[in-house]
Design a protein around this motif. Structure first.
Motif, mmCIF file in Angstrom:
data_model
loop_
_atom_site.group_PDB
_atom_site.id
_atom_site.type_symbol
_atom_site.label_atom_id
_atom_site.label_comp_id
_atom_site.label_asym_id
_atom_site.label_seq_id
_atom_site.Cartn_x
_atom_site.Cartn_y
_atom_site.Cartn_z
ATOM 1 N N ALA A 204 0.831 -1.201 0.000
ATOM 2 C CA ALA A 204 0.000 0.000 0.000
ATOM 3 C C ALA A 204 0.865 1.250 0.000
ATOM 4 O O ALA A 204 1.857 1.338 0.729
ATOM 5 C CB ALA A 204 -0.919 -0.008 1.214
ATOM 6 N N GLY A 205 0.492 2.218 -0.817
ATOM 7 C CA GLY A 205 1.204 3.489 -0.822
ATOM 8 C C GLY A 205 0.534 4.513 0.065
ATOM 9 O O GLY A 205 1.153 5.472 0.502
ATOM 10 N N ARG A 247 2.157 0.686 -7.058
ATOM 11 C CA ARG A 247 2.601 0.071 -5.810
ATOM 12 C C ARG A 247 3.911 -0.695 -6.004
ATOM 13 O O ARG A 247 4.075 -1.410 -6.992
ATOM 14 C CB ARG A 247 1.540 -0.903 -5.293
ATOM 15 C CG ARG A 247 0.225 -0.248 -4.886
ATOM 16 C CD ARG A 247 -0.848 -1.283 -4.622
ATOM 17 N NE ARG A 247 -2.048 -0.666 -4.068
ATOM 18 C CZ ARG A 247 -2.543 -0.921 -2.853
ATOM 19 N NH1 ARG A 247 -1.948 -1.817 -2.085
ATOM 20 N NH2 ARG A 247 -3.612 -0.300 -2.420
ATOM 21 N N PRO A 248 4.820 -0.617 -5.052
ATOM 22 C CA PRO A 248 5.985 -1.511 -5.076
ATOM 23 C C PRO A 248 5.537 -2.937 -4.776
ATOM 24 O O PRO A 248 4.482 -3.155 -4.168
ATOM 25 C CB PRO A 248 6.882 -0.956 -3.966
ATOM 26 C CG PRO A 248 5.955 -0.239 -3.040
ATOM 27 C CD PRO A 248 4.842 0.308 -3.902
ATOM 28 N N ALA A 249 6.334 -3.906 -5.214
ATOM 29 C CA ALA A 249 5.947 -5.306 -5.074
ATOM 30 C C ALA A 249 6.994 -6.096 -4.312
ATOM 31 O O ALA A 249 8.189 -5.765 -4.324
ATOM 32 C CB ALA A 249 5.714 -5.939 -6.440
ATOM 33 N N GLU A 250 6.542 -7.140 -3.667
ATOM 34 C CA GLU A 250 7.419 -8.055 -2.937
ATOM 35 C C GLU A 250 6.959 -9.486 -3.198
ATOM 36 O O GLU A 250 5.763 -9.776 -3.172
ATOM 37 C CB GLU A 250 7.341 -7.737 -1.440
ATOM 38 C CG GLU A 250 8.153 -8.643 -0.558
ATOM 39 C CD GLU A 250 7.974 -8.330 0.917
ATOM 40 O OE1 GLU A 250 8.335 -9.198 1.740
ATOM 41 O OE2 GLU A 250 7.445 -7.247 1.250
ATOM 42 N N LEU A 251 7.896 -10.378 -3.494
ATOM 43 C CA LEU A 251 7.593 -11.787 -3.661
ATOM 44 C C LEU A 251 7.702 -12.480 -2.311
ATOM 45 O O LEU A 251 8.720 -12.357 -1.629
ATOM 46 C CB LEU A 251 8.551 -12.428 -4.668
ATOM 47 C CG LEU A 251 8.561 -11.816 -6.071
ATOM 48 C CD1 LEU A 251 9.617 -12.490 -6.939
ATOM 49 C CD2 LEU A 251 7.186 -11.925 -6.721
ATOM 50 N N VAL A 252 6.673 -13.208 -1.934
ATOM 51 C CA VAL A 252 6.592 -13.792 -0.599
ATOM 52 C C VAL A 252 6.360 -15.297 -0.714
ATOM 53 O O VAL A 252 5.395 -15.736 -1.352
ATOM 54 C CB VAL A 252 5.441 -13.156 0.217
ATOM 55 C CG1 VAL A 252 5.403 -13.742 1.619
ATOM 56 C CG2 VAL A 252 5.592 -11.641 0.259
ATOM 57 N N GLY A 253 7.230 -16.086 -0.111
ATOM 58 C CA GLY A 253 7.030 -17.535 -0.091
ATOM 59 C C GLY A 253 5.859 -17.917 0.786
ATOM 60 O O GLY A 253 5.445 -17.170 1.685
ATOM 61 N N PRO A 298 4.610 2.381 -14.142
ATOM 62 C CA PRO A 298 3.491 1.668 -13.510
ATOM 63 C C PRO A 298 3.273 0.258 -14.048
ATOM 64 O O PRO A 298 2.366 -0.438 -13.589
ATOM 65 C CB PRO A 298 2.291 2.561 -13.854
ATOM 66 C CG PRO A 298 2.663 3.165 -15.167
ATOM 67 C CD PRO A 298 4.147 3.379 -15.133
ATOM 68 N N ARG A 299 4.086 -0.178 -15.007
ATOM 69 C CA ARG A 299 3.900 -1.490 -15.617
ATOM 70 C C ARG A 299 4.799 -2.511 -14.931
ATOM 71 O O ARG A 299 5.997 -2.308 -14.824
ATOM 72 C CB ARG A 299 4.208 -1.451 -17.119
ATOM 73 C CG ARG A 299 3.310 -0.485 -17.886
ATOM 74 C CD ARG A 299 3.591 -0.532 -19.391
ATOM 75 N NE ARG A 299 4.994 -0.259 -19.671
ATOM 76 C CZ ARG A 299 5.779 -1.048 -20.391
ATOM 77 N NH1 ARG A 299 5.314 -2.180 -20.878
ATOM 78 N NH2 ARG A 299 7.033 -0.726 -20.625
ATOM 79 N N ARG A 300 4.223 -3.609 -14.495
ATOM 80 C CA ARG A 300 4.982 -4.643 -13.799
ATOM 81 C C ARG A 300 4.696 -6.003 -14.431
ATOM 82 O O ARG A 300 3.575 -6.303 -14.825
ATOM 83 C CB ARG A 300 4.620 -4.694 -12.317
ATOM 84 C CG ARG A 300 5.312 -5.830 -11.537
ATOM 85 C CD ARG A 300 5.087 -5.737 -10.049
ATOM 86 N NE ARG A 300 5.732 -4.550 -9.504
ATOM 87 C CZ ARG A 300 7.020 -4.454 -9.205
ATOM 88 N NH1 ARG A 300 7.826 -5.514 -9.405
ATOM 89 N NH2 ARG A 300 7.509 -3.350 -8.718
ATOM 90 N N ALA A 301 5.742 -6.817 -14.529
ATOM 91 C CA ALA A 301 5.608 -8.195 -15.014
ATOM 92 C C ALA A 301 6.063 -9.148 -13.929
ATOM 93 O O ALA A 301 7.073 -8.901 -13.254
ATOM 94 C CB ALA A 301 6.431 -8.399 -16.281
ATOM 95 N N VAL A 302 5.312 -10.229 -13.746
ATOM 96 C CA VAL A 302 5.689 -11.314 -12.836
ATOM 97 C C VAL A 302 5.652 -12.598 -13.655
ATOM 98 O O VAL A 302 4.596 -13.020 -14.112
ATOM 99 C CB VAL A 302 4.733 -11.429 -11.637
ATOM 100 C CG1 VAL A 302 5.179 -12.565 -10.723
ATOM 101 C CG2 VAL A 302 4.656 -10.116 -10.860
#
Length: 820
Positions: A204-205, A247-253, A298-302
């Motif tokens: 969240a920003g 929004r910034p992103a974080e990868l979470v196991g 603003p463009r994100r790829a996962v």
């Protein structure tokens, strides 16, 4: 016709259909272009953006509306087009969505207000997927989350070290031996199982006072709005999630006690990655699952890549992220939405019952999110709010067949292919199991639980029992093999292809018939000379050792007949055909008992010697009607009445946990329209409640259960049925309720379109995908019917016998049937 443009949105007001047709054809003939595909893509993109709106003032064929939209889109591009290209747009089956307004109406919207509110993953998560990779979009407080799953991510370990030897059945002595009561120790391990990949957390920003989350089925995109706006797509053509967000992103196991913790790292260009390692054992390979992500503005790829996909999965994931972000956003979205428009163009329904209409579109959408040809098949659960029960196995006593049974009727027959691929991969083990679990038997036998899409060949296994988890009673029901034959044979019936039948399907159908022949030939006969088929087990009632169960008999007959018919098509296996015929001549009657609540008349009971049933979880007592199709609308009256009474009983004793699709299709097959609709309303509002996310909470199973997509077949069966290659139009739809459908698929590869308006069936359209013939129950009883070939405009000679109209068709041909 008038056309107006306001702020980039075009509106066509259709006053007169004849005038409109003239305008369209004139415009078509005046256009020329060398870039038709580009203009087609442009047109689809504009339709996807919602920049066209049509207002019908008079009745106009749907194809003309779609053509009009195409012309308007070309006009916005300054376009010209080859006349022939646009002419093809007028014919059904191209790239138009049959009922765009019905599809749009099925969209899902969730609104929640308040500080720090969440979107619950179990009931409010919205699914995006491309048939191989999917995600549940949900929220924890102000953070937006993606729970990522991929069909091939499985822990395939089976620890059989403490298991007894697998149970063994001898049909010649009616004996079960090598049994220890209860599940074997290997069952009590958490693995084998499918597992989710990871969470993607979009941080969240700023604080917000609530969430609005929308799922647009037509465009396969989730839009989540709080203080900001985020869109999420599982790109149709790559295992990449394309996200637009600040929004910034974080990868979470996702921690699992039986797996090592996920590891993470970084790569150049701001790429973050996460790896989940899944161990193997001495027989089953382990795997690595990589997620990689980066953003440009603003463009994100996962990207999601496993070691099953590539020898260097991390490098492949990084490459996918770079390639995705290097492309223009409009190209990515345009290709994605064009792919989904093609999916939606295949078929459609428009129903006066808005609820049923929504369920059809939502279930077709969810089905396509986790299934596509060439992808890995899913087990009991397709998306993961948590680990699935029962090891997420491919459960072959009804669950997994129901997951894929809608593929043919909804005109996506290719969607059953992932399950068929799982079976083909498993087949060496099925052959081994038949020899080792059934004394003196041939062919193949699939245990009720297949635990991994690529279970190892037992010939290569070193562990105890050759990596086989087997248990009594569920794993040994004889009817399961015919129930599997149902999946294989229906796949051919709805998508006839003799080369595919010969190379892929028939070897399995043949082995199922060989198993049945070799087992039944060893069984005793009763005083009438009919076989006493056992020992076996009816799912899921009482215990092993039963004979002539109501589940086994119809599926044994189905499996034998399917193999015999397939062998006849290919002119092979005459000796096997003779064995099949000899057994079918001595098949026993369905076990019966009297029902005091129905004036002491007989009903079908569990098995030979069983008394009045008091519980039926799977509707196993009436699977002779559906899915086995051995009892149907054209069966003898007394047989239909027996099963109508049995359906009535099952409706009173069912637990509802496993029966709503099977039981209500059985009602629909026997013309019990009012009962089917009434019980559907009860089942899907009380027992399998519709959730805010448009899916169902499946009683006894939980959320995101894959078999719920069978609801789309249930609705299709109300509108169109084909049993024994005979088609019935609106067989179980109330005649006082308007309905229409476009290109639902019938056996023989026939695409059928029909409308019911003011209790009258309007002319029926049929398209043939292969050479063959049509057998259609006359929709206009006591009236003669004309059959016109659309390509030649000539009337065809059609025979009608006992109310069944029959005429030949050619691949690619389309035909119009109307009363005279």
């Amino acid at each position: 016709m008038s056309i107006a443009s306001t702020m980039g949105r075009f509106e066509a007001v259709i006053e007169d259909p004849d005038e409109t047709l003239g305008i369209l054809h004139g415009r078509v003939r005046s256009m020329r272009s060398v870039d038709t595909p580009g203009l087609v893509n442009f047109a689809v993109a504009k339709l996807c953006e919602g920049r066209l709106r049509f207002v019908k003032r008079r009745d106009l064929p749907l194809c003309c509306i779609c053509t009009l939209g195409f012309v308007l889109c070309l006009a916005t591009a300054g376009g010209q087009c080859v006349a022939a290209a646009l002419e093809t747009r007028i014919h059904p089956g191209q790239a138009e969505v049959p009922y765009p307004e019905a599809l749009e109406a099925a969209a899902v919207c969730i609104r929640k207000s308040g500080k720090n509110v969440s979107l619950d993953i179990r009931s409010e998560g919205l699914v995006v997927g491309n048939g191989e990779t999917n995600a549940i979009v949900y929220a924890i407080g102000h953070d937006l989350m993606l729970r990522v799953s991929k069909n091939d991510v499985w822990d395939g370990r089976i620890d059989t070290s403490e298991d007894p030897e697998i149970p063994k059945v001898d049909p010649s002595t009616h004996t079960l031996f090598r049994e220890r009561p209860g599940n074997p120790p290997s069952w009590n391990k958490p693995y084998p199982c499918a597992v989710p990949c990871a969470d993607v957390k979009l941080l969240a920003g700023a604080s917000a006072t609530g969430w609005t989350a929308e799922l647009d089925l037509a465009r396969a995109v989730v839009t989540a709005t709080a203080s900001d706006r985020t869109t999420v797509r599982a790109l149709a053509n790559a295992n990449v999630f394309f996200i637009t967000s600040t929004r910034p992103a974080e990868l979470v196991g996702i921690p699992q006690e039986f797996l090592p913790a996920a590891t993470r790292g970084t790569a150049p260009e701001g790429i973050d990655w996460l790896c989940q390692t899944i161990p193997g054992d001495e027989d089953a390979r382990g795997m690595e699952v990589y997620l990689a992500t980066a953003a440009v503005g603003p463009r994100r790829a996962v990207a999601v890549v496993t070691s099953s996909d590539a020898a260097a999965p991390l490098e492949q994931a990084i490459r996918l992220v770079r390639e995705t972000l290097s492309r223009p956003e409009e190209d990515l979205i345009g290709e994605h939405e064009a792919a989904w428009m093609e999916i939606w163009s295949r078929s459609g329904v428009r129903l006066s019952d808005q609820r049923l209409q929504n369920w059809w579109y939502r279930m077709v959408y969810y089905f396509r999110c986790f299934a596509r040809e060439g992808a890995t098949g899913v087990g009991l659960k397709a998306s993961f709010d948590g680990l699935a029960g029962w090891h997420n196995s491919y459960k072959f006593n009804y669950n997994i067949q129901q997951t894929y049974c809608a593929a043919g009727p909804i005109n996506h027959p290719e969607l059953s292919e992932p399950l068929i691929d799982v079976l083909q991969s498993y087949w060496p083990r099925a052959r081994w199991f038949a020899r080792n679990a059934f004394v003196g038997c041939e062919g193949a036998f699939v245990h009720s639980d297949v635990f991994h899409p690529c279970e190892p060949d037992p010939a290569q296994c070193k562990s105890k029992n050759r990596h086989q988890l087997a248990y009594i009673p569920w794993g040994y029901s004889l009817g399961m093999q015919g129930h599997i034959a149902f999946t294989l044979w229906e796949s051919h019936q709805y998508r006839p292809d003799n080369s595919r039948l010969r190379e892929k399907l028939y070897p399995m159908l043949r082995d199922i018939a060989l198993f049945y022949c070799s087992f039944i030939e060893k069984c005793a006969k009763d005083e009438a000379g009919k076989y006493v088929i056992g020992p076996s087990y009816i799912p899921e009632n009482h215990y092993f050792g039963q004979d002539n169960t109501a589940y086994d008999l119809p599926f044994i007959a189905y499996g034998l007949r399917a193999a015999r018919e397939a062998a006849g098509i290919m002119r092979t296996d005459e000796a096997l055909a003779r064995r099949i015929d000899a057994i079918l001549e001595r098949m026993p009657d369905y076990p019966q008992w009297t029902d005091p609540s129905q004036e002491g008349k007989t009903i079908v009971t569990y098995y030979r010697g069983a008394k009045l049933p008091d519980d039926d979880r799977h509707a196993s007592l009436v699977m002779a009607v559906f899915p086995a199709g051995q009892v149907h609308w054209f069966s003898p009256f007394e047989e239909k009445e027996l099963f109508r009474r049995s359906i009535d009983l099952v409706g009173r004793i069912t637990t509802h946990a496993n029966s709503p699709v099977t039981l209500n299709i059985a009602r629909a097959r026997l013309g019990m329209t009012e009962e089917a609709l009434t019980n559907m309303a009860v089942d899907f509002t009380q027992h399998h409640k519709e959730l805010p996310n448009g899916l169902f909470f499946w009683k006894g199973h939980g959320t995101y259960i894959s078999e719920q997509v069978g609801v789309s077949r249930l609705i299709a069966e109300l509108l169109l049925q084909s049993v024994g290659d005979v088609i019935r139009v609106f067989p179980a739809w109330p005649m006082d309720k308007d309905a229409e459908f476009t290109r639902l698929r019938a056996q023989g590869g026939l695409l059928v379109s029909a409308r019911l308006v003011n209790a009258e069936v309007l002319p029926v359209a049929i398209e043939a995908t292969v050479d063959g013939h049509v057998s259609l129950a006359n929709p206009w009883p006591n009236k003669s019917v004309s059959v016109i070939s659309n390509s030649t405009t000539q009337r065809l000679a059609a025979a009608e016998v006992n109310g069944i109209i029959d005429f030949p068709v050619e691949a690619g041909g389309s035909y119009r049937l109307a009363p005279e």
